[in-house]
Design a protein around this motif. Structure first.
Motif, PDB file in Angstrom:
ATOM      1  N   ALA A 100     -10.610  -4.690  -7.792  1.00 27.03           N
ATOM      2  CA  ALA A 100      -9.360  -4.289  -7.120  1.00 27.03           C
ATOM      3  C   ALA A 100      -9.373  -4.496  -5.612  1.00 27.03           C
ATOM      4  N   HIS A 101      -8.192  -4.619  -5.067  1.00 29.33           N
ATOM      5  CA  HIS A 101      -7.974  -4.690  -3.621  1.00 29.33           C
ATOM      6  C   HIS A 101      -8.314  -3.343  -2.995  1.00 29.33           C
ATOM      7  N   GLY A 102      -8.747  -3.345  -1.733  1.00 27.19           N
ATOM      8  CA  GLY A 102      -9.180  -2.126  -1.047  1.00 27.19           C
ATOM      9  C   GLY A 102      -8.123  -1.048  -0.929  1.00 27.19           C
ATOM     10  N   THR A 103      -6.848  -1.440  -0.915  1.00 28.72           N
ATOM     11  CA  THR A 103      -5.813  -0.426  -0.785  1.00 28.72           C
ATOM     12  C   THR A 103      -5.766   0.491  -2.006  1.00 28.72           C
ATOM     13  N   ALA A 113       0.832  -1.211   0.000  1.00 25.85           N
ATOM     14  CA  ALA A 113       0.000   0.000   0.000  1.00 25.85           C
ATOM     15  C   ALA A 113       0.866   1.260   0.000  1.00 25.85           C
ATOM     16  N   PRO A 120      -8.239   1.929  -4.057  1.00 23.29           N
ATOM     17  CA  PRO A 120      -9.035   3.163  -3.892  1.00 23.29           C
ATOM     18  C   PRO A 120      -8.609   3.987  -2.675  1.00 23.29           C
ATOM     19  N   ALA A 121      -8.247   3.325  -1.584  1.00 24.85           N
ATOM     20  CA  ALA A 121      -7.826   4.074  -0.385  1.00 24.85           C
ATOM     21  C   ALA A 121      -6.598   4.922  -0.701  1.00 24.85           C
ATOM     22  N   THR A 122      -5.673   4.369  -1.490  1.00 31.80           N
ATOM     23  CA  THR A 122      -4.469   5.107  -1.853  1.00 31.80           C
ATOM     24  C   THR A 122      -4.793   6.298  -2.735  1.00 31.80           C
ATOM     25  N   LEU A 136     -14.565  -8.305  -4.750  1.00 32.72           N
ATOM     26  CA  LEU A 136     -15.964  -8.005  -4.461  1.00 32.72           C
ATOM     27  C   LEU A 136     -16.896  -8.362  -5.614  1.00 32.72           C
ATOM     28  N   PRO A 156     -10.593  -0.835 -11.468  1.00 32.48           N
ATOM     29  CA  PRO A 156     -11.537  -1.927 -11.754  1.00 32.48           C
ATOM     30  C   PRO A 156     -12.260  -2.378 -10.480  1.00 32.48           C
ATOM     31  N   ASP A 157     -13.489  -2.850 -10.639  1.00 32.53           N
ATOM     32  CA  ASP A 157     -14.274  -3.254  -9.467  1.00 32.53           C
ATOM     33  C   ASP A 157     -13.718  -4.502  -8.775  1.00 32.53           C
TER      34      ASP A 157
END
Ligand code: PLP
Lengths: 458, 499
Positions: free
Chosen positions: B182-185, B152, B187-189, B429, B179-180
């Motif tokens: 993707a790992h949560g990091t 991350a 979008p958080a990044t 997801l 892309p939907d």
């Protein structure tokens, strides 16, 4: 390849089971023009003995056997051998983040104990499982303060570790968090008058370090009062965790951002280290990073789980408190074991020895050179100003297998020929005497040169 | 449990009970001893005044044998790669070679101070330079920083560079496409760097929908963050086209390198249009996970992004020695104090040395072979939402089992009873009830067979006695924990009154 547990017959049987002829078939989804058709140009396979030799060779080129007076955010303390004996147990070393609590109670309980001891030592209500290091932890703490207060700027002490300031700048720039610097007084402490005018209605937090980059202990209470009066939070960064054994923790702070490397983590040329955030209970939901909580299982038996995950990226995605995922768990375990070994009495005695060595060294230096910032209490670091450039002195010390203090000019041009020296429980009196002797020699020769010049002028 | 469903890998075993360390503490016990002080003792009250700390509260007082037993007992409650397969998808839980641990503890490397003079840091610099060169060759990129501390953190560094690059052309742009799957990091990044996140739908084959991308791509988009192979274990077959689409509108292609274990020595991101990417040394390059870190997330870039790398970077000086270059006016700045998780650089380089070019290629082939062997073994038993070919991991769903009320997490918990660590359940997801399985190259055929057998057996149990699976695990020290209670009234530290 010795790490791969398959015979050619195994591979053939597996290919047959899958119903293909060659493993290349499995790579057919990669378009031909993207495929690498040659060997990578990297070193050829090495035997274990060759690998060990190669790294031993590198160690020889890396200051093996030097005596060091460097601190400045990375401290040389003794590491009890039980630390490495325990952290190398495969069950700790080779497990993942404890997502499956029933199968990871060892890691989870250890983190719970870590959180407890860090809270206790820092005087905060609670602590997280770890951050990457002290610098990123401080930056995350500022972002946390912005979320809590809904305000958008920060006031930062110039006596905060300069590389922590750099990291904070990198993070803050794109969060649109303007930062104001506050300078230090002749005693090396935050200039309170200046601080008072710097803190305003949009100040989310005041960020200081104590003991600060010069080794000086700040008047945390006075600073807290100034911050709190204007509704700002106080963040205290602690780079030398060993100080907590003898220096009153910043109980009036709202967030403590600590680098715990001093507690059993090798210097390791700068990492991996162990950042950690501690805070007040009311702020827990704005805290970044992992938290372990106590709970019970179906039969009422005590157990531990990762908790309050709704703060985190895997649940909240772009609305998370931070993007942090993997942190520094195994290093936190080193810290945990160190704190357990020294405990309630040992940490104080350890800190006291650090203090005594630094007091002795500063006294010795002050006979030949100027020790700056004498007006405030210190822990195990102090600043010595010499007539000669400390880089020149250090390069002479290297010839005696001594690594001298950290020249401050790079980060504080106004401090000229000053260098930051550090003594820990590992620094012996004879090491100190030798280093002081060499610095005294340099001072004397500069003095003689000056006299000769004056002679000539006359 | 019906006798039919025997667990061939694991059996019940006595493990020791152990309380919290604080519960063992009593005044006067000690595990430490300092040498005699060789300088005059000091009066702390005079030196520190009101800054003196008088008491360390509830810190423990215990002896050394108690510490050894305490942590050893705790360790036995953990599962680990050293005990068996750890098929956490996206995490690449491969063997952590012991020589890595050994060389990282050599005096001189373990004790090097980050501020010691370059003259006596040539060994450390050589390690950083050699590792950098190897990683650049493996990725096909032009320049690299080793500073980021994990995946991350690498993403953050990469995104900062994307921003700096666009700013240098006069327009930072506004958003990042993700892309939907993707790992949560990811979008958080993007949010941390001040970008808006726009979701990109996957197509029916589980890949980036190129038509949708073409429609969404415009001059407001700074970059696309893809994971390749993506989190379904699927290689983005139109990656060239994706790169072209991005570049045509002045955007950049960021690759999350979490899944590089599928590509090393077989394909290079630099050869398929990636502009900036991070690697996870704690995944692909065998550095241990340690129960949640430390990691290391180097970021590699193409030439046009090199000026923006965090300072300092390692350079070769005129006299042939190595040094740190700080004077980088366009740099995004520092992302961490000092130079990164150096101890992980040593381990990753030792791994590369042990493998060489042929070993790395065989490693990748075995990783992909293992995943496909599992896929073949479990196809039909578990629902496969995407039939697209798998690389290093395979993603099933709990569609068949959920008819009986059994979800992926329940199956995961039951897998524990069979002596395996569960697969990943949290994402992607886009698959409801995902079972994301990544065996890595470190598993022998026998272990894979046991795993397949266990998964089949659980599927049968779901049919026969779903409640039994819902109540799992049955063989662990503790049963399922009350997570809701933990979050509602958090107890995050021990206090004497808790006893
Ligand atoms: C696809 C993907 N991206 C990013 C990350 C984050 O990496 P790290 O945990 O090292 O920060 C992970 C970690 O599991 C991942 O699987």
């Amino acid at each position: 390849m010795r790490y791969l547990p398959k015979s050619p017959a195994d591979r053939a049987a597996m290919l047959q089971a899958i119903g293909i002829h060659s493993v290349d078939d499995l790579f057919s989804p990669i378009p031909a023009e993207c495929r690498l058709t040659r060997d990578l140009a990297i070193p050829q396979q090495m035997a274990e003995s060759e690998i060990v030799d190669w790294f031993k060779q590198r160690a020889k080129e890396n200051g093996e056997g030097y005596t060091s007076f460097l601190g400045a955010g990375a401290y040389s303390h003794y590491r009890p051998v039980v630390i490495d004996a325990l952290v190398q147990r495969g069950e700790f070393l080779t497990s993942y983040t404890p997502y499956q609590a029933e199968f990871a109670q060892g890691t989870l309980q250890a983190i719970f104990e870590f959180q407890t001891m860090i809270s206790e030592l820092t005087g905060m209500d609670l602590a997280n499982a770890s951050m990457y290091d002290g610098s990123t932890g401080a930056a995350e703490a500022v972002m946390m303060a912005v979320r809590i207060t809904g305000r958008h700027s920060g006031v930062i002490a110039r006596s905060l570790h300069p590389e922590y300031r750099d990291v904070l700048n990198t993070y803050a720039t794109h969060q649109a968090i303007p930062l104001r610097m506050v300078s230090f007084t002749d005693s090396g402490q935050v200039a309170l008058k200046e601080l008072e005018t710097a803190v305003g209605d949009d100040t989310a937090c005041v960020l200081i370090q104590s003991p600060n980059f010069f080794g000086t202990i700040e008047d945390v209470e006075a600073i807290a009062e100034i911050a709190h009066k204007r509704g700002a939070l106080l963040i205290v960064s602690i780079a030398e965790a060993a100080s907590l054994g003898i220096v009153e923790p910043p109980r009036t702070a709202d967030i403590v951002a600590m680098e715990a490397q001093s507690f059993g983590v090798p210097l390791g040329f700068g990492g991996p280290y162990c950042g950690v955030l501690a805070t007040k209970e009311k702020f827990v939901r704005q805290m970044p990073g992992r938290l372990v909580g106590q709970t019970v299982d179906k039969n009422g038996k005590r157990g531990f789980v990762l908790t309050l995950a709704t703060r985190e990226q895997h649940i909240r995605r772009e609305k998370a408190t931070s993007n942090i995922c993997t942190n520094q768990a195994l290093v936190a375990l080193m810290v945990n074991i160190f704190m357990t070994v020294y405990g309630k009495i040992g940490l104080r005695e350890l800190a006291k020895q650090n203090l005594a060595k630094a007091v002795y060294a500063a006294d010795q230096f002050s006979k030949h050179a100027k020790v700056l910032f004498a007006g405030a209490p210190r822990f195990n670091e102090f600043v010595v100003e010499t007539s000669e450039d400390p880089y020149a002195i250090n390069s002479r010390l290297l010839g005696h297998k001594i690594v001298g203090g950290f020249p401050l000019k790079k980060f504080y041009p106004e401090l000229g020929h000053a260098a930051l020296w550090c003594c820990t429980e590992l620094t012996t009196r004879s090491m100190i005497d030798t280093a002081v002797g060499l610095v005294a020699e340099s001072e004397r020769s500069v003095q003689t040169m000056k006299e000769v010049e004056q002679e000539v002028v006359r | 449990m019906t006798t039919k469903h025997i667990t061939r890998k694991a059996t019940r075993h006595i493990s020791q009970n152990e309380g919290l360390i604080f519960e063992k503490s009593s005044p006067g016990k000690a595990a430490w001893k300092l040498p005699p002080l060789d300088v005059p003792d000091v009066d702390t009250a005079t030196l520190l005044g009101r800054q003196e700390r008088k008491d360390l509260g509830d810190m423990p007082e215990v002896s050394e044998i108690e510490i050894i037993r305490h942590f050893t007992r705790l360790s036995t409650w953990n599962y680990a790669i050293d005990l068996g397969m750890y098929p956490l998808g996206s995490c690449t839980m491969k063997y952590n070679p012991r020589v890595n641990e050994f060389v990282s503890r050599i005096e001189g490397l373990a004790n090097g101070h980050p501020y010691q003079a370059e003259k006596i840091s040539q060994g450390a610099l050589r390690i950083m330079k050699t590792l950098s060169d190897c990683l650049l060759e493996i990725t096909g990129m032009d320049a690299i920083t080793l500073q980021p501390a994990a995946g991350a953190h690498g993403e953050l560094t990469g995104m900062l560079m994307v921003r700096a690059y666009h700013e240098s052309t006069g327009n930072a742009r506004k958003k990042i496409l993700i892309p939907d799957s993707a790992h949560g990091t990811n979008p958080a990044t993007a949010a941390t760097v001040g970008y808006a996140v726009e979701n990109l739908k996957s197509n029916g084959r589980g890949m980036v929908d190129v038509a949708a991308l073409a429609a969404q791509m415009n001059e407001d988009v700074a970059a696309l963050m893809v994971t390749n192979p993506n989190t379904l274990g699927v290689f983005e077959q139109e990656i060239h086209k994706i790169a072209e689409l991005m570049h045509a509108k002045g955007g950049l292609l960021y690759m999350d390198g979490a899944n590089m274990n599928a590509l090393v020595a077989k394909a290079r991101p630099g050869d398929f249009g990636v502009d900036v990417m991070h690697l996870n040394l704690h995944k692909t390059f065998s550095t241990p996970h340690g129960g949640g870190g430390p990691g290391s997330g180097p970021v590699a870039v193409k030439k046009n992004l090199a000026p923006f790398l965090p300072a300092p970077v390692v350079t070769t000086k005129a006299d042939g020695t190595l040094g740190f270059e700080y004077n980088r006016p366009q740099s995004v700045g520092r992302v961490r104090a000092f130079y990164g998780n150096f101890g992980m650089f040593i381990r990753a380089l030792a791994y590369i040395f042990a493998n060489g070019p042929d070993g790395l290629r065989q490693t990748t082939e075995d990783a992909v072979l293992n995943a496909n062997y599992i896929r073949k073994g479990l196809e039909g038993v578990y629902d496969l939402p995407y039939s697209t070919p798998s690389m290093h991991e395979v993603v099933f769903s709990d569609k068949l089992q959920s008819k009986k009320g059994v979800k992926t997490m329940d199956i995961a918990k039951r897998l524990i009873d069979y002596g395996f660590h569960p697969y990943t359940t949290a994402f992607p997801l886009i698959v409801a009830g995902a079972l994301m399985i990544e065996p890595t190259e470190s598993e022998p055929k026998e272990e894979l067979d046991l795993f397949i057998e266990a998964m089949k057996s659980i599927a049968e149990e779901v049919e026969e006695d779903p409640q039994f699976v819902l109540d799992a695990p049955h063989n662990t020290r503790i049963s399922r924990l009350d997570e809701t209670a933990a979050a509602r009234k958090p107890v995050l530290r021990w206090k004497p009154e808790n006893v």
